[in-house]
Design an enzyme around this catalytic site. Sequence first.
Site, PDB file in Angstrom:
ATOM      1  N   THR A  35      29.647 -21.894  20.126  1.00  0.00           N
ATOM      2  CA  THR A  35      30.089 -20.545  21.027  1.00  0.00           C
ATOM      3  C   THR A  35      31.324 -19.572  20.140  1.00  0.00           C
ATOM      4  OG1 THR A  35      31.802 -22.289  21.681  1.00  0.00           O
ATOM      5  CG2 THR A  35      29.162 -21.729  22.386  1.00  0.00           C
ATOM      6  N   ALA A 276      42.327 -23.089  21.382  1.00  0.00           N
ATOM      7  CA  ALA A 276      41.031 -22.367  22.384  1.00  0.00           C
ATOM      8  C   ALA A 276      40.644 -21.821  21.756  1.00  0.00           C
ATOM      9  CB  ALA A 276      41.249 -22.754  23.753  1.00  0.00           C
ATOM     10  N   LYS A 277      40.186 -20.660  22.628  1.00  0.00           N
ATOM     11  CA  LYS A 277      39.746 -18.946  22.230  1.00  0.00           C
ATOM     12  C   LYS A 277      40.727 -18.278  22.816  1.00  0.00           C
ATOM     13  CE  LYS A 277      34.849 -18.350  21.865  1.00  0.00           C
ATOM     14  NZ  LYS A 277      33.283 -17.363  22.620  1.00  0.00           N
ATOM     15  N   ARG A 278      42.106 -18.864  24.175  1.00  0.00           N
ATOM     16  CA  ARG A 278      42.452 -17.624  24.737  1.00  0.00           C
ATOM     17  C   ARG A 278      43.086 -17.852  24.007  1.00  0.00           C
ATOM     18  NH1 ARG A 278      45.716 -20.845  27.358  1.00  0.00           N
ATOM     19  NH2 ARG A 278      45.479 -22.861  26.864  1.00  0.00           N
ATOM     20  N   ARG A 280      43.956 -17.839  20.318  1.00  0.00           N
ATOM     21  CA  ARG A 280      43.553 -17.021  19.313  1.00  0.00           C
ATOM     22  C   ARG A 280      43.629 -18.134  17.775  1.00  0.00           C
ATOM     23  NH1 ARG A 280      41.743 -12.421  20.184  1.00  0.00           N
ATOM     24  NH2 ARG A 280      41.989 -11.371  22.067  1.00  0.00           N
TER      25      ARG A 280
END
Length: 338
Positions: A35, A276-278, A280
């Site tokens: 993802t 996590a994605k947030r 970065r």
Amino acid sequence: MGTLGGFPNPPAMVRGEQSSPASHAMRGRYAPSPTGRLHLGNARTALLAWLDARSRGGAFIMRVEDLDRARVPAGAEQAMLDDLAWLGLDWDEGPDRGGPYAPYRQSERTALYDGAIDRLLASGRAFACACSRADVARASQAPHDSDEDGPRYPGTCRGLGSDEVRARAAAQGRAPAIRFAGDGARIDFVDEVHGAVPADAGGIDDFVLRRADGTAAYQLAVVVDDAAMEVTRVVRGDDLLRSTPRQIALYRALGLPVPVFAHVPLVLTASGERLAKRTRPEAVADLRARGVSPAAVVGALAISAGLPAAGGRVTPADLVAGFSVAAMDRRPAVVSGL
Ligand SMILES: [Zn+2]
């Protein structure tokens, strides 16, 4: 190997009556969700799972967990596999290589998940549910009925006939979801990294097996796949530690052998946040682009895991001898020096 509906034979036969020595071998896997881009936390878990398999002379399987296809960007799977190979990891079976347990993408394994759900429905271990998320929240008002997965399902549809559930779901313009008929069993287990993991106070609940849109839930897919692929050791991130009792309940309900679990610590940023994605996190692709060598990346991952990495530069193969996942520190790690 004899199979029934795509599943291995019952445990006694799988473990006791196979004639090929290969079928007794230890089998491990890494199961990424493409993802986003592979970050250092993903790479570290992949390295540890690979070391666990290779240090035991076992097979290593790559399985792509792409059930949520709307969240999989084009090219993400290939980029992730390229990054893993660049680090020096290899796999015996996978979406790019095939193998005796193909397909190795969850999006292509729907028939297996539906078959398992049919078996659970037939044995009374699953039931259809017409409730929306809002219905569950409304019906479950006591605050202690909630956990981080959301409110605990109050059993609304358990006593209803399947025709009534279908009619109720149809009235809201959708198909029923399927839930596991949890029995409140308190399942504890021994994890190779975390030791004895006590059961949740609430016991096994009526968790979702298949969503109303027909997509298998992660909990079901991971159990069906690990069993069908004869995975004997599951090394994965410890964000999944709390899911494991539900998965053990599913193995038991389906009459499948339970693998050994080793949940390895996640990687935190220097400020203590989970990657996590947030947050970065820097992707392995970014490190490659700025000229960092794979030996330096693997070296930094090894040091974060307390493995010997003289000079900070090693290949995965250098780390195989003497590796023991059970000896790992269970505290979250920080990867630094890159
Ligand atoms: Zn319901």
